[in-house]
Design an enzyme around this catalytic site. Structure first.
Site, PDB file in Angstrom:
ATOM      1  N   LYS A  64       0.823  -1.219   0.000  1.00 43.10           N
ATOM      2  CA  LYS A  64       0.000   0.000   0.000  1.00 43.10           C
ATOM      3  C   LYS A  64       0.851   1.261   0.000  1.00 43.10           C
ATOM      4  CE  LYS A  64      -0.712   0.148   5.055  1.00 43.10           C
ATOM      5  NZ  LYS A  64      -0.174   1.480   5.353  1.00 43.10           N
ATOM      6  N   ASP A  65       2.125   1.156   0.418  1.00 42.10           N
ATOM      7  CA  ASP A  65       3.022   2.315   0.444  1.00 42.10           C
ATOM      8  C   ASP A  65       3.786   2.516  -0.860  1.00 42.10           C
ATOM      9  OD1 ASP A  65       2.366   2.892   3.094  1.00 42.10           O
ATOM     10  OD2 ASP A  65       3.925   1.569   3.885  1.00 42.10           O
ATOM     11  N   SER A  79      -3.771   8.740   7.987  1.00 42.39           N
ATOM     12  CA  SER A  79      -4.327   8.581   6.636  1.00 42.39           C
ATOM     13  C   SER A  79      -5.476   9.537   6.350  1.00 42.39           C
ATOM     14  CB  SER A  79      -4.804   7.128   6.475  1.00 42.39           C
ATOM     15  OG  SER A  79      -5.691   6.990   5.399  1.00 42.39           O
ATOM     16  N   ARG A 105      -7.440   9.082   3.882  1.00 38.75           N
ATOM     17  CA  ARG A 105      -8.517   8.155   3.513  1.00 38.75           C
ATOM     18  C   ARG A 105      -9.318   7.744   4.746  1.00 38.75           C
ATOM     19  NH1 ARG A 105      -8.859   2.926   4.390  1.00 38.75           N
ATOM     20  NH2 ARG A 105      -6.682   2.881   5.077  1.00 38.75           N
ATOM     21  N   ARG A 106      -8.619   7.346   5.806  1.00 35.04           N
ATOM     22  CA  ARG A 106      -9.310   6.954   7.032  1.00 35.04           C
ATOM     23  C   ARG A 106     -10.022   8.144   7.667  1.00 35.04           C
ATOM     24  NH1 ARG A 106      -4.108   3.485   9.154  1.00 35.04           N
ATOM     25  NH2 ARG A 106      -4.615   1.516   8.125  1.00 35.04           N
ATOM     26  N   ARG A 142       1.670   9.806  14.075  1.00 30.91           N
ATOM     27  CA  ARG A 142       2.832   9.249  13.382  1.00 30.91           C
ATOM     28  C   ARG A 142       3.565   8.258  14.273  1.00 30.91           C
ATOM     29  NH1 ARG A 142       5.289  11.891   9.546  1.00 30.91           N
ATOM     30  NH2 ARG A 142       6.108   9.793   9.224  1.00 30.91           N
ATOM     31  N   ASN A 185       5.694   4.200  14.624  1.00 29.56           N
ATOM     32  CA  ASN A 185       5.389   2.789  14.379  1.00 29.56           C
ATOM     33  C   ASN A 185       4.178   2.349  15.200  1.00 29.56           C
ATOM     34  OD1 ASN A 185       6.298   2.056  17.029  1.00 29.56           O
ATOM     35  ND2 ASN A 185       8.408   2.065  16.293  1.00 29.56           N
ATOM     36  N   ARG A 238       2.239   4.312  18.376  1.00 32.36           N
ATOM     37  CA  ARG A 238       0.845   4.748  18.287  1.00 32.36           C
ATOM     38  C   ARG A 238       0.012   4.153  19.420  1.00 32.36           C
ATOM     39  NH1 ARG A 238      -0.302   4.178  11.750  1.00 32.36           N
ATOM     40  NH2 ARG A 238       1.816   4.697  11.103  1.00 32.36           N
ATOM     41  N   CYS A 240      -0.471   7.291  -2.854  1.00 35.91           N
ATOM     42  CA  CYS A 240      -0.541   6.568  -1.590  1.00 35.91           C
ATOM     43  C   CYS A 240      -1.229   7.377  -0.491  1.00 35.91           C
ATOM     44  CB  CYS A 240       0.870   6.203  -1.122  1.00 35.91           C
ATOM     45  SG  CYS A 240       1.838   5.250  -2.291  1.00 35.91           S
TER      46      CYS A 240
END
Length: 327
Positions: free
Chosen positions: A91-92, A137, A139-140, A157, A159, A163, A259
């Site tokens: 996806k990236d 994101s 999108r999210r 942001r 890893n 998060r 992306c």
């Protein structure tokens, strides 16, 4: 001696150097591929490489995004010959790959869905008014606003572990993560509430859940070793997953997105040679949202995709994406 054995004999001379990002999830993914190749008798060594997306953590992805946010440095190492291949979250990966490089293999897709993750709240509906929800994101974020316009989406942001720690510290009421990452790391059981969001609630990113194995394109290389690397990586290719992921990537390319665009696209294999294609595009406030769903035969994909793009353009998708790009 058959061709396959010639390739394996070539790669047996020295271990392959696999380039990867350094997060726990990226290393899990790299080690997963390493183990699969080593089961074929091919030695692999990992080389951890920091990408732009890993170095700049104090800005939203959309502000620093663009082509190759998480892949450019790995591709440079490939082009310079410092690594033999790279493992990416597909996806990236930009839909247009650097010249002289190629996507040799797409792995079997893990769960492509997104997950609602919270310490206190069992689902999106139970969140308090103006709840803070963390996501990297657009999108999210757009789809969250479509569900509930009062939600305050904030950039998150780092890893997966970073998060989750921020969520545990109370900085967010909930966060959205990919189901595949949680499953691969085996940590979902440590979180009070993990709810899988079905595609009718939140359409995933293109190719979410699959890994992409990138190497030098043997057409541009006189080196027999590069041919051998491609052939061995090709053995990890999963045709059914690749079909869906490649259609999703083609959709993004036709639409002119990337992306980091607020576009969801998901293709599902149905029985009897059929596919279901779902997509969503919207502005960040979700006041302008376009959705489509099509079921078609596999042989009709090219025609159906173009029809979907034409329909979206007639309904104003270019204006929505232009508005996003100006922000």
């Amino acid at each position: 001696m058959n061709i396959a054995q010639r390739y394996k004999d070539e790669l047996a001379k020295t271990p392959l150097i696999l380039g990867t990002r350094g997060s726990m999830l990226a290393l899990w993914q790299a080690n997963h591929i390493k183990e699969r190749l080593e089961s074929q008798g091919i030695g692999v060594e990992l080389k951890s490489i920091k990408t732009k997306g890993d170095k700049i953590l104090d800005a939203p992805l959309a502000k620093i995004g663009g082509k190759g946010l998480f892949t450019k440095e790995l591709e440079n190492e490939l082009l310079c010959g410092n690594i033999d291949f790279a493992v990416h979250s597909l996806k990236d990966m930009p839909v247009i790959i650097e010249p002289q490089l190629m996507l040799a293999s797409i792995t079997k897709r893990e769960d492509p869905r997104d997950c609602f993750v919270s310490e206190k709240y069992p689902n999106i509906e139970s969140l308090p008014k103006n709840a803070k929800v963390g996501t990297t994101s657009l999108r999210r974020s757009m789809q969250l606003h479509k569900i509930r316009s009062d939600i305050d989406t904030q950039s998150l942001r780092g890893n997966v572990q970073t998060r989750l720690q921020k969520l545990k510290n109370g900085e967010f009421d909930a966060i959205i993560l990919a189901a595949a990452g949680l499953k691969r790391l085996g940590i979902a059981h440590e979180i009070p509430f993990v709810i899988h969001l079905e595609t009718n609630e939140m359409i995933p990113a293109m190719a979410q859940g699959s890994l992409g194995l990138e190497c030098r394109d043997p057409k541009y290389s006189p080196n027999f070793r590069d041919q051998a690397i491609y052939k061995v990586l090709e053995s990890l290719h999963h045709k059914e997953s690749a079909l869906c992921c490649n259609i999703e990537r083609a959709f993004i390319q036709l639409l002119g997105g990337g992306c980091q665009s607020p576009i969801g696209i998901h293709v599902t294999n149905l029985k009897e040679n059929q596919l279901k294609i779902e997509c969503i595009v919207g502005n960040l406030e979700a006041t302008k949202v376009l959705t489509q769903e099509q079921i078609c035969l596999k042989g009709e994909v090219e025609y159906v995709l173009q029809n979907m793009i034409n329909s979206l353009k007639n309904r104003g998708v270019d204006e929505i994406l232009s508005e996003i790009n100006k922000k």
